[in-house]
Design a protein around this motif. Structure first.
Motif, PDB file in Angstrom:
ATOM      1  N   GLY A  50       0.808  -1.207   0.000  1.00 51.93           N
ATOM      2  CA  GLY A  50       0.000   0.000   0.000  1.00 51.93           C
ATOM      3  C   GLY A  50       0.846   1.264   0.000  1.00 51.93           C
ATOM      4  O   GLY A  50       0.517   2.250  -0.663  1.00 51.93           O
ATOM      5  N   ILE A  51       1.938   1.235   0.712  1.00 48.73           N
ATOM      6  CA  ILE A  51       2.808   2.408   0.821  1.00 48.73           C
ATOM      7  C   ILE A  51       3.755   2.529  -0.365  1.00 48.73           C
ATOM      8  O   ILE A  51       3.897   3.602  -0.951  1.00 48.73           O
ATOM      9  N   TYR A  52       4.411   1.422  -0.721  1.00 47.21           N
ATOM     10  CA  TYR A  52       5.481   1.470  -1.724  1.00 47.21           C
ATOM     11  C   TYR A  52       5.048   1.048  -3.126  1.00 47.21           C
ATOM     12  O   TYR A  52       5.808   1.204  -4.071  1.00 47.21           O
ATOM     13  N   GLY A  53       3.857   0.480  -3.252  1.00 45.03           N
ATOM     14  CA  GLY A  53       3.430   0.006  -4.568  1.00 45.03           C
ATOM     15  C   GLY A  53       4.050  -1.342  -4.887  1.00 45.03           C
ATOM     16  O   GLY A  53       4.353  -2.129  -3.998  1.00 45.03           O
ATOM     17  N   ARG A  54       4.256  -1.605  -6.141  1.00 44.75           N
ATOM     18  CA  ARG A  54       4.759  -2.893  -6.623  1.00 44.75           C
ATOM     19  C   ARG A  54       6.118  -3.243  -5.992  1.00 44.75           C
ATOM     20  O   ARG A  54       7.042  -2.440  -6.019  1.00 44.75           O
ATOM     21  N   MET A  55       6.166  -4.442  -5.410  1.00 42.50           N
ATOM     22  CA  MET A  55       7.387  -4.930  -4.757  1.00 42.50           C
ATOM     23  C   MET A  55       7.484  -6.437  -4.972  1.00 42.50           C
ATOM     24  O   MET A  55       6.490  -7.089  -5.284  1.00 42.50           O
ATOM     25  N   THR A  56       8.668  -6.974  -4.721  1.00 38.43           N
ATOM     26  CA  THR A  56       8.832  -8.424  -4.681  1.00 38.43           C
ATOM     27  C   THR A  56       8.727  -8.873  -3.226  1.00 38.43           C
ATOM     28  O   THR A  56       8.897  -8.071  -2.303  1.00 38.43           O
ATOM     29  N   ALA A  57       8.472 -10.151  -3.031  1.00 40.15           N
ATOM     30  CA  ALA A  57       8.419 -10.702  -1.674  1.00 40.15           C
ATOM     31  C   ALA A  57       9.773 -10.517  -0.989  1.00 40.15           C
ATOM     32  O   ALA A  57       9.833 -10.218   0.203  1.00 40.15           O
ATOM     33  N   THR A 101      -4.696  -5.458  -5.336  1.00 36.10           N
ATOM     34  CA  THR A 101      -5.904  -5.368  -6.151  1.00 36.10           C
ATOM     35  C   THR A 101      -6.736  -4.205  -5.602  1.00 36.10           C
ATOM     36  O   THR A 101      -6.429  -3.666  -4.526  1.00 36.10           O
ATOM     37  N   PRO A 102      -7.815  -3.825  -6.272  1.00 38.13           N
ATOM     38  CA  PRO A 102      -8.695  -2.796  -5.697  1.00 38.13           C
ATOM     39  C   PRO A 102      -9.201  -3.190  -4.293  1.00 38.13           C
ATOM     40  O   PRO A 102      -9.270  -2.338  -3.408  1.00 38.13           O
ATOM     41  N   ALA A 103      -9.502  -4.462  -4.078  1.00 35.15           N
ATOM     42  CA  ALA A 103      -9.936  -4.904  -2.738  1.00 35.15           C
ATOM     43  C   ALA A 103      -8.802  -4.755  -1.728  1.00 35.15           C
ATOM     44  O   ALA A 103      -9.020  -4.365  -0.576  1.00 35.15           O
ATOM     45  N   GLY A 104      -7.595  -5.073  -2.143  1.00 39.40           N
ATOM     46  CA  GLY A 104      -6.431  -4.912  -1.272  1.00 39.40           C
ATOM     47  C   GLY A 104      -6.172  -3.453  -0.960  1.00 39.40           C
ATOM     48  O   GLY A 104      -5.835  -3.097   0.179  1.00 39.40           O
ATOM     49  N   GLN A 105      -6.333  -2.589  -1.961  1.00 38.76           N
ATOM     50  CA  GLN A 105      -6.158  -1.152  -1.740  1.00 38.76           C
ATOM     51  C   GLN A 105      -7.203  -0.620  -0.769  1.00 38.76           C
ATOM     52  O   GLN A 105      -6.892   0.210   0.100  1.00 38.76           O
ATOM     53  N   ALA A 106      -8.428  -1.098  -0.889  1.00 37.95           N
ATOM     54  CA  ALA A 106      -9.493  -0.667   0.023  1.00 37.95           C
ATOM     55  C   ALA A 106      -9.193  -1.126   1.451  1.00 37.95           C
ATOM     56  O   ALA A 106      -9.367  -0.360   2.405  1.00 37.95           O
TER      57      ALA A 106
END
Length: 144
Positions: A50-57, A101-106
């Protein structure tokens, strides 16, 4: 009970830090667990994305200082809840990029608001200077 040892456990910094961390995280844990059925590592992965956007595990594990096995399990749980998507790297098939996803962002936005309010409640009994010193000291210790 006769006390012969002079070691004061209540003043031992690792013990104090652990006690404070457990006490501080209990209230927030109840919220993310009740609302979303998440475990501690789940919300940490969610917040990193949510804070950093796209990341790897691997990036999340390094940043959050969490073992890769725990991150992998959290990613699988969040994916099953449809909170994140995995995308294979175009040049290295061993690497997956994770995004909310949008659900994850929410869910992130909801829990971020709760986290901000909870943080404010935790430090409400301290004056701003004490809060600043506490945060600075904890950041310093966590980066040793």
């Amino acid at each position: 009970m006769d006390k012969t040892d002079t070691f004061d456990l209540q003043e031992f910094l690792p013990y104090l830090l652990n006690q404070a961390a457990e006490t501080a995280s209990d209230g927030f844990q109840k919220i993310y667990k009740d609302r979303y059925g998440m475990l501690r590592t789940d919300w940490r992965v969610l917040f990193h994305l949510g804070i950093y956007g796209r990341m790897t595990a691997r990036d999340i594990g390094r940043t959050a200082q969490v073992h890769k096995t725990k991150i992998s399990r959290a990613v699988a749980r969040l994916e099953a809840r449809r909170f994140l998507l995995r995308q294979e790297d175009e040049t290295d098939r061993r690497v997956e990029h994770l995004t909310l996803t949008p659900a994850g962002q929410a869910a992130y936005r909801d829990l971020r608001g709760v986290a901000e309010a909870y943080d404010a409640e935790l430090v409400a009994s301290l004056d701003p200077q004490e809060v600043a010193v506490l945060r600075k000291a904890l950041l310093h210790l966590s980066r040793r």
